[in-house]
Design a protein around this motif. Structure first.
Motif, mmCIF file in Angstrom:
data_model
loop_
_atom_site.group_PDB
_atom_site.id
_atom_site.type_symbol
_atom_site.label_atom_id
_atom_site.label_comp_id
_atom_site.label_asym_id
_atom_site.label_seq_id
_atom_site.Cartn_x
_atom_site.Cartn_y
_atom_site.Cartn_z
ATOM 1 N N GLN A 113 0.810 -1.223 0.000
ATOM 2 C CA GLN A 113 0.000 0.000 0.000
ATOM 3 C C GLN A 113 0.846 1.278 0.000
ATOM 4 O O GLN A 113 0.361 2.358 -0.315
ATOM 5 N N TYR A 137 3.120 1.796 -2.072
ATOM 6 C CA TYR A 137 3.608 1.971 -3.438
ATOM 7 C C TYR A 137 2.468 2.121 -4.442
ATOM 8 O O TYR A 137 1.348 1.667 -4.207
ATOM 9 N N THR A 138 2.796 2.757 -5.565
ATOM 10 C CA THR A 138 1.817 2.983 -6.632
ATOM 11 C C THR A 138 2.309 2.372 -7.940
ATOM 12 O O THR A 138 3.507 2.406 -8.238
ATOM 13 N N LYS A 143 -4.414 -4.013 -7.512
ATOM 14 C CA LYS A 143 -5.278 -3.809 -6.343
ATOM 15 C C LYS A 143 -5.370 -5.079 -5.492
ATOM 16 O O LYS A 143 -5.431 -5.004 -4.263
ATOM 17 N N ASN A 148 -1.572 0.913 -4.727
ATOM 18 C CA ASN A 148 -2.376 1.975 -5.317
ATOM 19 C C ASN A 148 -2.182 1.860 -6.826
ATOM 20 O O ASN A 148 -1.061 1.650 -7.284
ATOM 21 N N VAL A 192 -3.007 3.686 -10.638
ATOM 22 C CA VAL A 192 -3.498 4.825 -11.419
ATOM 23 C C VAL A 192 -3.441 4.443 -12.894
ATOM 24 O O VAL A 192 -2.382 4.071 -13.409
ATOM 25 N N CYS A 239 6.463 5.250 -7.222
ATOM 26 C CA CYS A 239 5.540 4.881 -8.298
ATOM 27 C C CYS A 239 6.290 4.167 -9.415
ATOM 28 O O CYS A 239 7.308 4.654 -9.907
#
Length: 442
Positions: free
Chosen positions: A156, A158-159, A177, A182, A184, A230
């Motif tokens: 959580q 990290y993206t 997920k 995360n 995007v 990210c």
């Protein structure tokens, strides 16, 4: 592109004139080699991807119970489609010698498209990299521990970000997920609303653009660079994505052997792959060519409005030319293929690997969609139907290729493989709309 340069290109490559008029063409790659080599990628990277996926199999069985039956393997079947073969032969007045097979990636577990290969692999690879570096995971561990709350909390921080027209975003959103990241997803104007809605339902952040795919990717890349935590999954340049797709070739070899389908001089294999930016078909093509050499003949299929790989390979300009440069609008119902500029990395690798490219109209995609449902009870999303026209184009426009490579006499023993790239996750309302549109053309 300056007008004088454009004029020179059209003179040098006459087929650009046909492409600019949205004609359905077959382009033969004269740089095709029987046993090509590249310095840009190796089979060792494919072997590494296969081993990584095997390590994750115990986790995948916990995270996705539908994978219990396949022992954690994300794979699709192959099947013969004789009724569709008869239907398309009749519709286009062409007899296709040999058998017509479907590679059922439209039914791949988790995200229902070919992107469940490269996209999911890169997410898993990134998760493994982070977990190993943190000391929380060792390669010898049972990776089922990644399904615990400890790892969910860890990821959580990290993206993962990606630019997509739809299916790649779905596979990355669902997998990312599930692990706890995360996510995007930067989506172009071509992306279908249901794909955006499903991603949001899974908890991903969706950023929409009025512009096309290239802009969504570039924006996503720039935003990701601002965040050290990210990881941007770069559909245009990622070797991890490419490796994940290439594993499919090794799996296909086993499937063909199990079904007693030979691939050799007397039994050529023709493979037809829908192509967007190029990563998925490129990875599969690389693996198949490394395995079968001169006995496999691979053609990429693109919409008449978006033949980015065709013009990139034809001119040798790759990502330095876009479909807009030859006057095309990049607008097609085949959302996953609505790409105006091809991957330079994939294009450079494919220069000597693929036999050629061909284009299909949206009308043909819907004609095929209707025929497949009527003849086989088979539903694929429109972009996946681009592969159905490979044998038709080859027999109608590829005679020189067949003669030059001494294939004519072997066609009765040939295998034609259509790679069905997506469709099982299309919601019922959208499916009904597609089928209604198909009725207009049948």
């Amino acid at each position: 592109m300056k007008n004088e340069h454009k004029h020179e290109l059209f003179e040098q490559y006459p087929q650009l004139n046909e492409l600019a008029k949205k004609a359905t063409v077959l382009w033969e790659n004269t740089n095709w080699m029987k046993n090509p080599e590249t310095t840009l990628f190796t089979m060792a990277e494919v072997d590494d991807a296969e081993a990584t996926l095997q390590r994750f199999s115990s986790y995948l069985k916990v995270a996705f119970p539908e994978l219990l039956e396949s022992d954690g393997l994300i794979e699709s079947t192959i099947k013969e489609i004789p009724a569709m073969k008869s239907a398309i032969e009749q519709a286009y007045d062409v007899a296709i010698p040999g058998q017509l097979l479907l590679k059922c990636d439209h039914a791949l577990p988790i995200s229902g498209s070919i992107k469940a290969r490269g996209g999911i692999y890169e997410v898993l690879k990134h998760a493994e990299r982070l977990a190993l570096a943190s000391g929380r995971l060792k390669e010898v561990d049972d990776y089922a521990i990644l399904a615990t709350e400890e790892f969910q909390s860890f990821f959580q921080q990290y993206t993962i970000a990606v630019g997509s027209t739809g299916n790649l975003g779905l596979s990355i959103g669902i997998m990312g997920k599930k692990l706890g990241f995360n996510v995007v997803v930067h989506m172009s104007s071509d992306a279908k609303e249901w794909k955006k809605a499903l991603l949001r339902e899974k908890g991903a952040t969706v950023i929409e653009y009025e512009a096309d795919y290239s802009v969504a990717v570039e924006q996503g890349r720039q935003e990701a660079e601002q965040d050290p935590k990210c990881h941007f999954i770069d559909d245009e340049n990622s070797k991890d994505l490419f490796a994940g797709y290439a594993v499919a070739a090794k799996r296909l070899k086993e499937q063909l052997e199990r079904t007693n389908i030979s691939v050799d001089e007397a039994h050529p294999l023709f493979v037809y792959l829908p192509c967007g930016v190029g990563g998925g078909p490129g990875g599969v093509a690389y693996g198949l060519k490394e395995i079968y050499g001169e006995h496999v003949h691979i053609f990429f299929a693109e919409p008449v409005a978006s033949p980015c790989m065709t013009i990139g390979l034809m001119t040798g300009l790759h990502d330095a030319i876009s479909v807009e440069d030859i006057g095309l609008d990049n607008r097609t119902e085949a959302d996953g293929l609505a790409v105006g500029r091809a991957s330079k990395f994939v294009g450079k690798v494919m220069e000597t690997y693929i036999s050629g490219c061909y284009t299909v109209s949206d009308e043909e995609l819907f004609t095929s969609l209707g025929l497949a449902m009527e003849s086989e009870g088979l539903f694929l999303e429109p972009s996946a139907h681009a592969g159905m026209y490979g044998a038709i184009r080859l027999l109608q426009q590829g005679q020189s290729y067949l003669e030059k490579n001494a294939l004519v006499n072997h066609l009765p023993q040939a295998t034609h493989l259509v790679w069905a790239t997506g469709g099982s996750m299309v919601p019922p309302t959208m499916r009904a709309a597609y089928l209604a549109k198909a009725e207009e053309f049948n």
